[in-house]
Design a protein around this motif. Sequence first.
Motif, short mmCIF file in Angstrom:
data_model
loop_
_atom_site.label_atom_id
_atom_site.label_comp_id
_atom_site.label_asym_id
_atom_site.label_seq_id
_atom_site.Cartn_x
_atom_site.Cartn_y
_atom_site.Cartn_z
N ASN A 1 -1.29 9.59 8.20
CA ASN A 1 -0.76 8.28 8.62
C ASN A 1 0.71 8.38 8.97
O ASN A 1 1.17 7.83 9.99
CB ASN A 1 -0.99 7.26 7.50
CG ASN A 1 -0.82 5.84 7.98
OD1 ASN A 1 0.24 5.46 8.47
ND2 ASN A 1 -1.85 5.03 7.81
N MET A 2 1.46 9.10 8.14
CA MET A 2 2.89 9.25 8.37
C MET A 2 3.17 9.99 9.68
O MET A 2 4.03 9.58 10.47
CB MET A 2 3.55 10.01 7.21
CG MET A 2 5.05 10.24 7.38
SD MET A 2 5.74 11.30 6.09
CE MET A 2 5.02 12.88 6.53
N GLN B 1 4.78 8.45 -1.41
CA GLN B 1 3.37 8.27 -1.74
C GLN B 1 2.69 9.62 -1.95
O GLN B 1 1.96 9.80 -2.93
CB GLN B 1 2.65 7.51 -0.62
CG GLN B 1 1.17 7.31 -0.90
CD GLN B 1 0.43 6.69 0.27
OE1 GLN B 1 1.04 6.15 1.18
NE2 GLN B 1 -0.88 6.78 0.27
N ILE B 2 2.96 10.56 -1.05
CA ILE B 2 2.35 11.89 -1.17
C ILE B 2 2.82 12.60 -2.44
O ILE B 2 2.01 13.17 -3.18
CB ILE B 2 2.68 12.73 0.08
CG1 ILE B 2 2.02 12.13 1.33
CG2 ILE B 2 2.23 14.18 -0.10
CD1 ILE B 2 2.54 12.69 2.63
N GLU C 1 -1.39 -3.76 3.77
CA GLU C 1 -1.39 -2.79 4.87
C GLU C 1 -1.28 -3.48 6.22
O GLU C 1 -0.63 -2.96 7.14
CB GLU C 1 -2.65 -1.92 4.79
CG GLU C 1 -2.61 -0.95 3.61
CD GLU C 1 -3.87 -0.13 3.46
OE1 GLU C 1 -4.95 -0.59 3.93
OE2 GLU C 1 -3.82 0.96 2.85
N GLY D 1 6.06 3.12 -1.44
CA GLY D 1 5.36 4.40 -1.38
C GLY D 1 4.93 4.86 -2.76
O GLY D 1 3.81 5.35 -2.94
N ASN E 1 -7.44 8.68 10.02
CA ASN E 1 -6.18 7.95 10.12
C ASN E 1 -5.63 7.86 11.53
O ASN E 1 -4.69 7.12 11.78
CB ASN E 1 -5.13 8.57 9.19
CG ASN E 1 -4.99 7.78 7.91
OD1 ASN E 1 -4.31 6.78 7.86
ND2 ASN E 1 -5.70 8.23 6.88
N ALA F 1 8.03 4.57 8.09
CA ALA F 1 6.76 5.17 7.69
C ALA F 1 6.98 6.40 6.81
O ALA F 1 6.29 6.58 5.79
CB ALA F 1 5.96 5.56 8.94
N SER F 2 7.95 7.23 7.16
CA SER F 2 8.21 8.46 6.40
C SER F 2 8.74 8.15 5.00
O SER F 2 8.34 8.78 4.02
CB SER F 2 9.21 9.34 7.15
OG SER F 2 8.69 9.75 8.39
N ALA G 1 -2.27 9.94 3.56
CA ALA G 1 -0.90 9.44 3.72
C ALA G 1 -0.10 10.34 4.65
O ALA G 1 0.70 9.86 5.47
CB ALA G 1 -0.21 9.37 2.35
N GLU H 1 8.10 5.70 3.25
CA GLU H 1 7.01 5.19 2.42
C GLU H 1 5.99 6.28 2.14
O GLU H 1 5.53 6.43 1.01
CB GLU H 1 6.34 4.00 3.10
CG GLU H 1 5.22 3.40 2.28
CD GLU H 1 4.72 2.08 2.84
OE1 GLU H 1 3.53 1.77 2.64
OE2 GLU H 1 5.51 1.36 3.48
N SER H 2 5.66 7.07 3.15
CA SER H 2 4.57 8.03 3.01
C SER H 2 4.95 9.25 2.16
O SER H 2 4.14 9.73 1.37
CB SER H 2 4.10 8.51 4.39
OG SER H 2 3.53 7.45 5.11
#
Length: 466
Positions: free
Chosen positions: A172-173, A292-293, A260, A344, A34, A285-286, A169, A288-289
């Motif tokens: 990436n975050m 997701q996590i 993406e 996310g 990533n 980003a956070s 994820a 969303e990530s």
Amino acid sequence: MAASKSPMFTGDKEFEKIHLKEKVSYGLGDVACNVVFALTTSLLIYFYTNVVEMDVGMIGTIMLISRVFDGISDVLIGHLVDRTHSKLGKSRAWILWMMIPYGISAVLLFTVPPASTIVKAVYVFITYNFCTTVVYTALNLPYATLATLMTRDTDQRAVINLFRTGMSALGNMVITTITFPLVTWLGDTQQAWIKVSIAYAIISIILLLVCFCNCHERVTEQTKTKDGKNVPLGMGIRLCLTNQYFVLFFLLAIFLSFYEAVTGTCNAYYAQYILGNRDLTGALASFESIPQIVTVLLLAPFIAKFGKRNVALIGASVAVLGMIPLLFHPSARNLALLACVMRGIGKGCFRGVKYSMLADVIEYGAWKSGVRVQGLMISATTAGQKFGSGITTAAFGALMSLVGFAGTATINATQSSMLIHIYIIGNIIAWGGIAILLTFYKLDQLYPQIITEMKARESIARTKQS
């Protein structure tokens, strides 16, 4: 040349328990991958336009052409992985071979010389293709294939890929969140970007070494025709194209890459120009990530109860619903962050089952044809993703260039409107397409029959050999 109807599986190793250390180590491999993925999808275009002052339309064109080469290299590398027979393994060997070139290539992306427009364009084209078309492909494809070689147990595969998805994820975050603050702290210059990329490269190499040392290949399959020859590339492509679920998964991968590319390309610009603060890129980003996590961590019992397809379909629907309020108030930070949360959740649902769905698609192909071409199938899927990403990035560059965007500190109303529509409508199209395609996926119900019949074939083949 006919394919063998008896894929050969040997030993109980294929179903032995995968311990936590190995699952975490496999996930760390995608954290390392990533570094390049997050940089190229979320930050690299911003770097090219706003730091080294290249034309956004030119960058889009370079990336479109590069993605065509990248997609072709995916198929070729996937074919090579299927033909690899190393003492270090079929997939693991590639991770060891590529980890150092991977780190070097990531740094080269940011060492654009202070030269003429043509020289910059040539340099970007060469280094971008060296990194993504050659090195990243030769690393990430074998890494993705490794999961199919660690176990044939569909439940363990699902858990392994949940570790991959969740840790991916997270990686990436982290990259997306801390890069701008780090660059600012180091002086907000091109040299600052280079220093950050060097640090990322060193960390990635260490993580890839951990992945290589702790992950093991247990599955031994028949990847040859019945006369003992390697499967020709043409036959492998035909086996892919006659697998109806591979075609469906290929289209799903294109829509995911479209999402993406839209989100990754637009996030930094959206934060700076629409929400008014470039550093909000990390917050987007956070928001969303993290969901997701969390979604990935909670997903296992829902997959067992509702099936992979239904979990992914619910996620895609949630992602679409999250974007609709933003249509009416695009500059509202609370709605932008809410949309990220909903995306996310949707991404966690879909990516949490994506890789195990692909493993099932590979099993379906082996069940139908008698020959497993996992490397080629995975590579063809990622080729579809890269074509989709390249087209999306080029379209973004062309549309923003059309309204006169030039990477300046402020933008006008027309440019702002274009950015908003690309970001919001693009997300709705991407997730809506995923939801529609998922309604045609029926493999969850068929998979138990596939495994039962393949075990019977395996037993018959062993009896004939003894």
